[in-house]
Design a protein around this motif. Structure first.
Motif, PDB file in Angstrom:
ATOM      1  N   UNK A 327      19.548  13.497   6.112  1.00 30.90           N
ATOM      2  CA  UNK A 327      20.130  12.330   5.906  1.00 30.90           C
ATOM      3  C   UNK A 327      21.206  12.111   7.223  1.00 30.90           C
ATOM      4  N   UNK A 328      21.698  12.890   7.512  1.00 28.98           N
ATOM      5  CA  UNK A 328      22.518  12.868   8.924  1.00 28.98           C
ATOM      6  C   UNK A 328      21.505  12.847  10.097  1.00 28.98           C
ATOM      7  N   UNK A 329      20.561  13.764   9.952  1.00 26.67           N
ATOM      8  CA  UNK A 329      19.789  13.764  11.480  1.00 26.67           C
ATOM      9  C   UNK A 329      18.885  12.379  11.530  1.00 26.67           C
ATOM     10  N   UNK A 330      18.500  12.190  10.431  1.00 25.25           N
ATOM     11  CA  UNK A 330      17.337  11.001  10.313  1.00 25.25           C
ATOM     12  C   UNK A 330      17.799   9.783   9.455  1.00 25.25           C
ATOM     13  N   UNK A 331      18.820   8.981  10.012  1.00 27.41           N
ATOM     14  CA  UNK A 331      19.159   7.808   9.198  1.00 27.41           C
ATOM     15  C   UNK A 331      18.021   6.732   8.974  1.00 27.41           C
ATOM     16  N   UNK A 332      17.961   5.921   8.384  1.00 34.16           N
ATOM     17  CA  UNK A 332      16.834   4.576   8.256  1.00 34.16           C
ATOM     18  C   UNK A 332      16.766   4.216   9.527  1.00 34.16           C
ATOM     19  N   UNK A 333      15.464   3.825   9.923  1.00 31.70           N
ATOM     20  CA  UNK A 333      15.215   2.991  10.978  1.00 31.70           C
ATOM     21  C   UNK A 333      16.081   1.794  11.555  1.00 31.70           C
ATOM     22  N   UNK A 334      16.068   0.891  10.426  1.00 32.88           N
ATOM     23  CA  UNK A 334      16.964  -0.419  10.835  1.00 32.88           C
ATOM     24  C   UNK A 334      18.227  -0.134  11.480  1.00 32.88           C
ATOM     25  N   UNK A 335      18.947   0.993  10.767  1.00 37.97           N
ATOM     26  CA  UNK A 335      20.090   1.367  11.349  1.00 37.97           C
ATOM     27  C   UNK A 335      20.196   2.093  12.594  1.00 37.97           C
ATOM     28  N   UNK A 336      18.966   3.064  13.080  1.00 40.54           N
ATOM     29  CA  UNK A 336      18.911   3.323  14.295  1.00 40.54           C
ATOM     30  C   UNK A 336      18.636   2.441  15.262  1.00 40.54           C
ATOM     31  N   UNK A 337      17.803   1.362  15.022  1.00 44.15           N
ATOM     32  CA  UNK A 337      17.487   0.402  16.144  1.00 44.15           C
ATOM     33  C   UNK A 337      18.721  -0.477  16.193  1.00 44.15           C
ATOM     34  N   UNK A 338      19.524  -0.829  15.510  1.00 43.83           N
ATOM     35  CA  UNK A 338      20.837  -1.581  15.456  1.00 43.83           C
ATOM     36  C   UNK A 338      21.612  -0.859  16.274  1.00 43.83           C
ATOM     37  N   UNK A 340      21.427   2.133  18.376  1.00 45.95           N
ATOM     38  CA  UNK A 340      21.088   2.823  19.442  1.00 45.95           C
ATOM     39  C   UNK A 340      20.225   2.250  20.141  1.00 45.95           C
ATOM     40  N   UNK A 341      19.430   0.946  19.690  1.00 47.29           N
ATOM     41  CA  UNK A 341      18.479   0.121  20.649  1.00 47.29           C
ATOM     42  C   UNK A 341      18.346  -1.250  20.142  1.00 47.29           C
ATOM     43  N   UNK A 342      19.353  -1.711  20.149  1.00 48.38           N
ATOM     44  CA  UNK A 342      19.335  -3.326  19.591  1.00 48.38           C
ATOM     45  C   UNK A 342      18.494  -4.138  20.543  1.00 48.38           C
TER      46      UNK A 342
END
Lengths: 367, 95
Positions: A327-338, A340-342
């Motif tokens: 859960x630490x290493x692989x958060x949900x994709x929407x979070x990651x996009x927002x 790290x790569x908005x």
């Protein structure tokens, strides 16, 4: 007298400190008061004192009225949320500043807060989520899972401005070592009504509120001496009866947070003169010294990695530990996009790799 | 349209909320987020206007309780009501 010491004295009600106001930078005073969450309190105290330089008072009062307006806005929203949760049979408790504003402060606008903390039972998460979305709230993308975090943030905006933020909790603090400090059912059974927020508004009892006030600033904020948090401790402690003090000590000892509570009370006493009964520091009834793992959180230079290791140790089996790591290493994709790569469509694996690299530096850093 | 003290009254819309703090009143228009402040005399006038059946009744009460010239009070009350209505903080109910 420096500005912070002067602010302490003002909040304590020491009217004799007025003479020092002429020698302090008014803007610096306001900035510090704002930073420590006590500007409305400072403005309120000074409004009733003689000899306050008009320039100091006028700026403070003007800014304090802004806080009042914000508080009025949030009060209406919170009532709407609590009524809607109740209509959906979601039992909820208001926590921390939003609750203390109505239970312990003379007026709710004297207790500024950035959001409203609400506690629900874990099994009510889905229902509460639906209620908030139905009211027009938007859920923040966040690092989500069953172990990594026990809260979610919801916001409602109008005309591009955030009007209210709900911090929805299903456990009172996140670190695993504090699991079981206070469960929802226990808190609900002892909850008290919050008169100014309608019939569906309830907050923690004084005993539970003190426990949370002491634990929260350590578990989530590295023992930060934010004045408003210490003043919370001061007000709650000052309202306890002897029986409630006994209950605080028993509960804190049983939940292995007695050292943290003692520390918070010492800080409040040193800052605001809080009277703490001897029973709090009396170990004559304890069956030997018990080392509380939670005291590790009193270190202000504690790195985030230490919290992660503590979480792993507190979990009971390797399956749970593995889940926490994932859960630490692989958060949900929407979070990651927002986060790290908005503005890009970079592949998700690349974003996870970047998160891991950034995380090493952030987690190992101290303070 | 000029105010008719005898027949007009004011109504506070639902989206306007207030809080009195040490003799001053903060009025918030929850729809727009704009807020306004009434000083002590404005607060007394607001309390009178929002509890009276007509502006005349509010005027009579304020005149009886405070040492103020009748024409000054009338003018100030008119200005206050007009100002509040212009900002959407009250609605004037015509009699």
């Amino acid at each position: 007298m420096d500005a912070l010491t002067l602010i302490n004295a003002i909040v304590r009600g020491d009217e004799g400190c007025v003479e020092h106001l002429a020698h302090v930078d008014g803007e610096r005073l306001r900035q510090l008061a704002r930073q420590h969450g006590v500007l409305p309190l400072v403005a309120d105290r000074l409004a009733g004192w003689r000899g306050v330089p008009p320039a100091v008072s006028e700026h403070l009062q003007a800014e304090a009225r802004g806080f009042t307006a914000v508080d009025l806005l949030r009060e209406g929203e919170l009532r709407r949320v609590l009524d809607a949760l109740a209509a959906a049979d979601v039992d909820a408790l208001v926590l921390k500043g939003a609750a203390l504003a109505y239970s312990h402060y003379e007026r709710p606008d004297l207790r500024p807060r950035d959001d409203t903390d609400v506690l629900i039972a874990p099994e009510a998460r889905t229902a509460a989520h639906a209620v908030l979305l139905g009211l027009g709230y938007r859920a923040h993308d966040h690092v989500a899972g069953t172990l990594v975090s026990y809260q979610a943030i919801y916001e409602i905006a109008r005309a591009g401005l955030t009007r209210h933020t709900i911090d929805l909790h299903w456990r009172i603090v996140n670190p695993q070592v504090f699991a079981g400090v206070l469960e929802f059912d226990e808190a609900r059974a002892a909850a008290v009504p919050l008169g100014g927020l309608g019939r569906h508004a309830h907050g923690l009892s004084g005993v539970h509120a003190l426990l949370l006030a002491c634990v929260h600033r350590v578990a989530h904020h590295r023992d930060d001496d934010l004045l408003i948090w210490l003043y919370d401790v001061h007000l709650i402690a000052s309202a306890l009866t002897p029986d409630e003090w006994t209950a605080v000590v028993d509960l804190a000892r049983h939940r292995r947070v007695l050292a943290i509570c003692r520390h918070g009370l010492r800080r409040a006493a040193a800052t605001f003169g809080t009277v703490v009964p001897a029973i709090v520091f009396d170990d004559s009834f304890a069956s030997g010294e018990v080392r509380e793992q939670t005291t590790a959180f009193l270190r202000r230079d504690r790195a985030q990695l230490a919290t992660f290791v503590s979480d792993l140790r507190a979990l009971r089996d390797w399956r749970s530990r593995g889940r926490l790591v994932r859960e630490h290493l692989f958060p949900p994709e929407p979070y990651m996009r927002q986060v790290y790569a908005p503005a890009s469509r970079a592949p998700l694996p690349m974003l996870y790799a970047w998160r891991a690299v950034r995380g090493v530096w952030r987690w190992v850093g101290r303070g | 349209m000029a105010l008719s003290f005898a027949t007009d009254s004011i109504v506070v819309p639902d989206h306007v909320v207030t809080r009195v703090i040490k003799g001053t009143t903060v009025l918030l228009d929850a729809d727009t987020g704009r807020y306004f402040t009434l000083d002590e005399s404005g607060t007394r006038a607001w309390a009178a206007l929002t509890s009276a059946r007509s502006i005349q009744e509010a005027y009579d009460g304020l005149l009886a309780q405070h040492d103020v010239a009748p024409d000054v009070l009338r003018r100030d009350l008119e200005a206050l009501v007009d100002g509040l209505a212009a900002e959407g903080l009250v609605e004037i109910r015509r009699g």
